[in-house]
Motif scaffolding. Structure first.
Motif, PDB file in Angstrom:
ATOM      1  N   PRO A   1       0.753  -1.338  -0.174  1.00 10.03           N
ATOM      2  CA  PRO A   1      -0.367   0.092  -0.087  1.00 10.03           C
ATOM      3  C   PRO A   1       0.902   1.611  -0.280  1.00 10.03           C
ATOM      4  O   PRO A   1       2.608   1.022   0.425  1.00 10.03           O
ATOM      5  N   SER A   2      -0.019   2.389  -0.859  1.00  4.78           N
ATOM      6  CA  SER A   2       1.333   3.538  -0.521  1.00  4.78           C
ATOM      7  C   SER A   2       0.972   4.441   0.761  1.00  4.78           C
ATOM      8  O   SER A   2       0.024   3.903   1.650  1.00  4.78           O
ATOM      9  N   GLN A   3       1.204   5.265   1.201  1.00  8.19           N
ATOM     10  CA  GLN A   3       1.469   6.472   2.520  1.00  8.19           C
ATOM     11  C   GLN A   3       0.156   6.330   2.873  1.00  8.19           C
ATOM     12  O   GLN A   3      -0.793   6.691   3.588  1.00  8.19           O
ATOM     13  N   GLY A   4      -0.805   7.208   1.825  1.00  7.78           N
ATOM     14  CA  GLY A   4      -2.298   7.370   1.542  1.00  7.78           C
ATOM     15  C   GLY A   4      -3.006   6.087   2.374  1.00  7.78           C
ATOM     16  O   GLY A   4      -3.754   6.403   2.965  1.00  7.78           O
ATOM     17  N   ASP A   5      -2.411   4.943   1.156  1.00  5.06           N
ATOM     18  CA  ASP A   5      -3.447   3.988   2.065  1.00  5.06           C
ATOM     19  C   ASP A   5      -3.279   3.647   3.220  1.00  5.06           C
ATOM     20  O   ASP A   5      -4.754   3.726   3.911  1.00  5.06           O
ATOM     21  N   ILE A   6      -2.223   3.835   3.794  1.00  3.34           N
ATOM     22  CA  ILE A   6      -1.906   3.519   5.183  1.00  3.34           C
ATOM     23  C   ILE A   6      -2.503   4.572   6.000  1.00  3.34           C
ATOM     24  O   ILE A   6      -3.383   4.357   7.441  1.00  3.34           O
ATOM     25  N   VAL A   7      -2.618   6.092   5.564  1.00  2.00           N
ATOM     26  CA  VAL A   7      -3.209   6.868   6.536  1.00  2.00           C
ATOM     27  C   VAL A   7      -4.302   6.504   6.591  1.00  2.00           C
ATOM     28  O   VAL A   7      -5.563   6.521   7.023  1.00  2.00           O
ATOM     29  N   ARG A   8      -5.236   6.282   5.367  1.00  2.00           N
ATOM     30  CA  ARG A   8      -6.571   5.905   5.212  1.00  2.00           C
ATOM     31  C   ARG A   8      -7.227   4.097   5.999  1.00  2.00           C
ATOM     32  O   ARG A   8      -8.238   4.727   7.348  1.00  2.00           O
ATOM     33  N   PHE A   9      -6.163   3.163   6.048  1.00  2.00           N
ATOM     34  CA  PHE A   9      -6.789   2.544   7.129  1.00  2.00           C
ATOM     35  C   PHE A   9      -6.832   2.215   8.242  1.00  2.00           C
ATOM     36  O   PHE A   9      -7.204   2.758   9.278  1.00  2.00           O
ATOM     37  N   CYS A  10      -5.151   3.783   8.763  1.00  2.00           N
ATOM     38  CA  CYS A  10      -5.201   4.288   9.898  1.00  2.00           C
ATOM     39  C   CYS A  10      -6.609   4.908  10.677  1.00  2.00           C
ATOM     40  O   CYS A  10      -6.774   4.341  11.921  1.00  2.00           O
TER      41      CYS A  10
ATOM     42  N   ALA B   1     -11.844  -5.502  -4.047  1.00  2.00           N
ATOM     43  CA  ALA B   1     -10.987  -4.850  -4.989  1.00  2.00           C
ATOM     44  C   ALA B   1     -10.629  -6.277  -5.834  1.00  2.00           C
ATOM     45  O   ALA B   1      -9.592  -5.765  -6.881  1.00  2.00           O
ATOM     46  N   GLY B   2      -9.395  -7.351  -5.500  1.00  2.00           N
ATOM     47  CA  GLY B   2      -8.996  -8.250  -5.867  1.00  2.00           C
ATOM     48  C   GLY B   2      -7.599  -7.750  -5.244  1.00  2.00           C
ATOM     49  O   GLY B   2      -6.786  -8.588  -5.489  1.00  2.00           O
ATOM     50  N   SER B   3      -7.205  -7.267  -3.883  1.00  2.00           N
ATOM     51  CA  SER B   3      -5.738  -7.573  -3.099  1.00  2.00           C
ATOM     52  C   SER B   3      -6.346  -8.642  -3.055  1.00  2.00           C
ATOM     53  O   SER B   3      -6.470  -9.162  -2.346  1.00  2.00           O
ATOM     54  N   SER B   4      -4.800  -9.036  -2.703  1.00  2.00           N
ATOM     55  CA  SER B   4      -3.898 -10.561  -1.821  1.00  2.00           C
ATOM     56  C   SER B   4      -4.128  -9.924  -1.222  1.00  2.00           C
ATOM     57  O   SER B   4      -4.248  -8.963   0.063  1.00  2.00           O
ATOM     58  N   ALA B   5      -4.310 -11.334   0.232  1.00  2.45           N
ATOM     59  CA  ALA B   5      -4.161 -12.081   1.408  1.00  2.45           C
ATOM     60  C   ALA B   5      -3.552 -10.970   1.618  1.00  2.45           C
ATOM     61  O   ALA B   5      -3.366 -10.510   2.784  1.00  2.45           O
ATOM     62  N   HIS B   6      -2.405 -10.836   1.473  1.00  2.00           N
ATOM     63  CA  HIS B   6      -0.868 -10.801   1.594  1.00  2.00           C
ATOM     64  C   HIS B   6      -1.025  -9.287   2.282  1.00  2.00           C
ATOM     65  O   HIS B   6      -0.245  -8.513   3.051  1.00  2.00           O
ATOM     66  N   THR B   7      -1.050  -9.006   0.835  1.00  2.00           N
ATOM     67  CA  THR B   7      -1.376  -7.558   0.611  1.00  2.00           C
ATOM     68  C   THR B   7      -1.998  -6.862   1.727  1.00  2.00           C
ATOM     69  O   THR B   7      -1.701  -5.775   3.014  1.00  2.00           O
ATOM     70  N   ILE B   8      -2.964  -7.257   2.536  1.00  2.00           N
ATOM     71  CA  ILE B   8      -3.770  -6.784   2.907  1.00  2.00           C
ATOM     72  C   ILE B   8      -3.800  -7.368   4.490  1.00  2.00           C
ATOM     73  O   ILE B   8      -3.723  -5.887   4.774  1.00  2.00           O
ATOM     74  N   TYR B   9      -3.948  -8.652   4.808  1.00  2.00           N
ATOM     75  CA  TYR B   9      -4.228  -8.877   6.048  1.00  2.00           C
ATOM     76  C   TYR B   9      -2.087  -8.304   6.406  1.00  2.00           C
ATOM     77  O   TYR B   9      -2.017  -8.191   7.521  1.00  2.00           O
ATOM     78  N   LEU B  10      -1.237  -8.451   5.964  1.00  2.37           N
ATOM     79  CA  LEU B  10       0.059  -8.111   6.349  1.00  2.37           C
ATOM     80  C   LEU B  10       0.525  -7.100   5.834  1.00  2.37           C
ATOM     81  O   LEU B  10       1.226  -6.508   7.263  1.00  2.37           O
ATOM     82  N   SER B  11       0.544  -6.622   4.721  1.00  3.75           N
ATOM     83  CA  SER B  11       1.360  -5.467   4.349  1.00  3.75           C
ATOM     84  C   SER B  11       0.721  -4.264   4.884  1.00  3.75           C
ATOM     85  O   SER B  11       1.565  -3.514   6.036  1.00  3.75           O
TER      86      SER B  11
END
Length: 283
Positions: free
Chosen positions: A60-69, A90-100
């Motif tokens: 994820p980008s920094q903006g993605d992380i800020v939105r998640f936080c 939306a099709g993101s992998s489990a690793h990207t979503i759950y771990l990253s």
């Protein structure tokens, strides 16, 4: 067997709900400093647990992380779960979503906490929600843990700082006589015990504690172990069980209340047959 049954199931609703109730109880029964230390354990363990998934083009980008936080600290309790589910759809992998996302969010929240950019209440809320996500996704995370489980190997750990070790050593002997391979952790600190579970897949983890004043230490240990060993059953033993609701507050799955029945109880918890039955079935 549990991992096979959950191979295609990304969210364990029961574990999610249990984690939610656990954090609610902790905030009610523990002083603010203790709750803060538990929250720090979640942030610290997640921030450095999965750093390899926090980088690269798939992350994820920094903006993605800020939105998640922002969902983790939102007044709406369902925002974080909805954020995760939308990414998955939306099709993101489990690793990207759950771990990253989780690792990067924990690092971001930790930095904000250190700089006093978020309040104690916000970081406690965010930590509880991150822990809920981790618990709900425990079968997904387990597929990336240490492999080659020995179904007869357990970790028996005496709570750090507890000097009452005789009963634990007796229990270890009883378990070995019953056919278990026992890794006994006596006189070890928090990080050493968690490191054992991070590198070895155990059939169960038994924690012995004796004083109710150690509830914060116990809870921090169970939470740290939950993150590195997401599916192993956690069993609580010792005189601390004399206090009400201790197992529920610290997040244990089961209790061993008697040394005399400890071996049979452990077999019942793990679903493991007695030693002779196991030997007979393999011949």
């Amino acid at each position: 067997m549990a991992r096979q049954q959950r191979e295609n199931d990304d969210l364990d609703q029961v574990a999610w709900a249990q984690a939610h109730l656990q954090f609610e109880k902790l905030q009610t029964h523990l002083p603010e400093t203790a709750v803060s230390n538990v929250a720090r354990e979640v942030v610290r363990r997640l921030a450095f647990r999965l750093p390899r998934y926090g980088e690269g083009t798939d992350g994820p980008s920094q903006g993605d992380i800020v939105r998640f936080c922002s969902t983790l600290t939102a007044t709406n309790d369902e925002s974080a779960e909805r954020f995760i589910r939308n990414l998955r759809r939306a099709g993101s992998s489990a690793h990207t979503i759950y771990l990253s996302y989780i690792a990067a969010a924990a690092r971001h929240l930790g930095a904000q906490w250190e700089e006093d950019e978020i309040s104690f209440a916000e970081v406690t809320m965010a930590s509880g929600r991150l822990f809920r996500i981790i618990r709900g996704l425990r079968y997904v995370l387990d597929r990336d843990g240490p492999q080659g489980e020995d179904t007869r190997r357990i970790l028996l750990a005496v709570l750090p700082g507890d000097s009452h070790t005789l009963a634990s050593e007796m229990a270890a002997d009883l378990f070995r006589r019953d056919g278990w391979e026992v890794d006994l952790a006596v006189g070890e600190d928090h990080d050493s015990i968690v490191a054992r579970a991070d590198t070895t897949r155990f059939a169960a983890v038994v924690i012995v504690a004796n004083a109710i004043r150690d509830l914060e230490t116990l809870t921090r240990l169970v939470i740290g172990l939950r993150i590195v060993a997401p599916v192993a059953p956690f069993v609580l033993a010792g005189k601390i069980l004399d206090a009400p609701d201790v197992a529920e507050m610290c997040g244990a799955d089961a209790e061993i209340t008697s040394l005399d029945t400890a071996a049979a109880r452990l077999r019942a918890i793990t679903g493991m047959p007695p030693r002779d039955d196991a030997a007979a079935s393999s011949t």
